[in-house]
Design a protein around this motif. Structure first.
Motif, mmCIF file in Angstrom:
data_model
loop_
_atom_site.group_PDB
_atom_site.id
_atom_site.type_symbol
_atom_site.label_atom_id
_atom_site.label_comp_id
_atom_site.label_asym_id
_atom_site.label_seq_id
_atom_site.Cartn_x
_atom_site.Cartn_y
_atom_site.Cartn_z
ATOM 1 N N GLU A 161 0.187 -1.383 -0.148
ATOM 2 C CA GLU A 161 -0.204 0.141 -0.370
ATOM 3 C C GLU A 161 0.667 1.576 -0.459
ATOM 4 N N ILE A 162 1.481 1.438 -1.274
ATOM 5 C CA ILE A 162 2.563 2.275 -0.549
ATOM 6 C C ILE A 162 1.996 4.069 -0.987
ATOM 7 N N VAL A 163 0.248 4.315 -1.925
ATOM 8 C CA VAL A 163 -0.426 5.603 -2.071
ATOM 9 C C VAL A 163 -0.571 5.761 0.269
ATOM 10 N N LYS A 164 -1.070 4.778 0.342
ATOM 11 C CA LYS A 164 -1.228 4.999 1.598
ATOM 12 C C LYS A 164 0.012 5.124 2.686
ATOM 13 N N GLY A 165 1.116 4.821 2.028
ATOM 14 C CA GLY A 165 1.850 4.570 3.238
ATOM 15 C C GLY A 165 2.583 5.710 3.429
ATOM 16 N N ILE A 166 3.004 6.569 2.632
ATOM 17 C CA ILE A 166 2.881 7.952 1.575
ATOM 18 C C ILE A 166 2.358 8.394 2.578
ATOM 19 N N SER A 167 1.121 8.542 2.294
ATOM 20 C CA SER A 167 0.018 9.319 2.909
ATOM 21 C C SER A 167 0.138 9.571 4.465
ATOM 22 N N PHE A 168 0.730 8.004 5.387
ATOM 23 C CA PHE A 168 0.641 8.347 7.288
ATOM 24 C C PHE A 168 1.953 8.552 7.129
ATOM 25 N N PHE A 169 3.573 9.083 6.117
ATOM 26 C CA PHE A 169 4.016 9.211 6.861
ATOM 27 C C PHE A 169 4.018 11.150 6.639
ATOM 28 N N ALA A 170 3.303 11.479 5.569
ATOM 29 C CA ALA A 170 2.990 12.769 5.458
ATOM 30 C C ALA A 170 2.460 13.608 6.672
ATOM 31 N N ILE A 171 1.323 13.006 7.029
ATOM 32 C CA ILE A 171 -0.034 13.588 7.974
ATOM 33 C C ILE A 171 1.257 13.343 9.358
ATOM 34 N N TYR A 172 2.028 12.488 9.182
ATOM 35 C CA TYR A 172 2.976 12.053 11.387
ATOM 36 C C TYR A 172 3.759 13.394 10.704
ATOM 37 N N GLU A 173 4.046 14.160 10.035
ATOM 38 C CA GLU A 173 4.985 15.361 9.502
ATOM 39 C C GLU A 173 3.703 16.706 9.866
#
Length: 249
Positions: free
Chosen positions: A30-42
């Motif tokens: 789930e690469i899009v989900k992973g990138i989205s989670f990282f962006a939300i975290y930051e």
């Protein structure tokens, strides 16, 4: 009667998810989900701390703590989400160790490092006080939250306790109070020049505190607002935790 079994732990996703928010989701395809989670975290950290510095002084520590708590809880949730998700089908082309290493280097070293540097330089930074020049307002062993946005939102005032860059060694940061603003008289009777402030220590017997003098406004690193921790020779000074930094002027 069939029994309901808890989902098996997806150990690769769990372990990699612990190293970076969203990396576990990438392991699961789930690469899009992973990138989205990282962006939300930051963004939780950036936006949360920007909101925290706008709170009253007595609530700055609370706002900062709630922001950090929300970031940690979201991080833990991403780990759990990755651990209970099972990857189906054939591995994706990017499911290789070198892809995960590259993603971690870009995310946690480059992006996260840049975000932390941005927060410290432009929003809020914690300092440990190592001198007695501002006693009793600020003591050696106090840990102080410094608002880097204060003088973008308002003008300096006499009595503000500020962190500033040492004009003789720009790698060093000092803490003093503003004793006079541009156009006002300093303690030696001279008029403070345009674009400068006159700063002094509370404890004038401390080395250098009475001779600090004029500091360019651009070298004010931020306004010291609240003590979030304090430890002296006798141990933790609980009575100082949460104190608002206010000079007696």
């Amino acid at each position: 009667m069939s029994q309901i079994r808890p989902p098996r732990v997806n150990w690769p996703a769990l372990l990699l998810g612990m190293t970076m928010p969203g990396l576990g989701q990438m392991v699961n395809g789930e690469i899009v989900k992973g990138i989205s989670f990282f962006a939300i975290y930051e963004m939780l950290a950036v936006i949360g701390l920007r909101c925290a510095v706008r709170l009253p002084d007595r609530l700055l520590m609370v706002g900062t703590g709630l922001t950090l708590l929300s970031v940690i809880l979201f991080y833990l949730w991403t780990i759990r989400d990755a651990a209970v998700t099972r990857r189906e089908g054939e591995p994706r082309p990017y499911n290789r160790w070198y892809f995960y290493l590259a993603a971690w280097l870009v995310g946690m070293v480059a992006v996260n490092g840049a975000v932390i540097a941005h927060i410290k330089s432009s929003t809020i930074e914690a300092f440990r006080i190592v001198a007695e020049s501002m006693a009793p307002t600020v003591l050696r062993g106090d840990f102080v939250l410094t608002d880097k946005t204060a003088y973008r939102r308002g003008a300096p005032q006499v009595g503000d306790v500020v962190m500033f860059i040492d004009p003789d060694d720009r790698s060093k940061i000092f803490i003093r109070k503003i004793a006079a603003l541009p156009g006002q008289k300093s303690s030696d009777g001279e008029t403070v020049p345009h674009g400068m402030v006159y700063v002094l220590g509370e404890k004038l017997s401390a080395p250098g505190s009475a001779t600090t003098g004029y500091i360019p406004l651009r070298d004010l690193a931020g306004k010291a607002r609240q003590i979030y921790w304090s430890r002296g020779d006798a141990g933790v000074r609980r009575e100082r935790i949460g104190m608002v930094v206010t000079s007696g002027r």
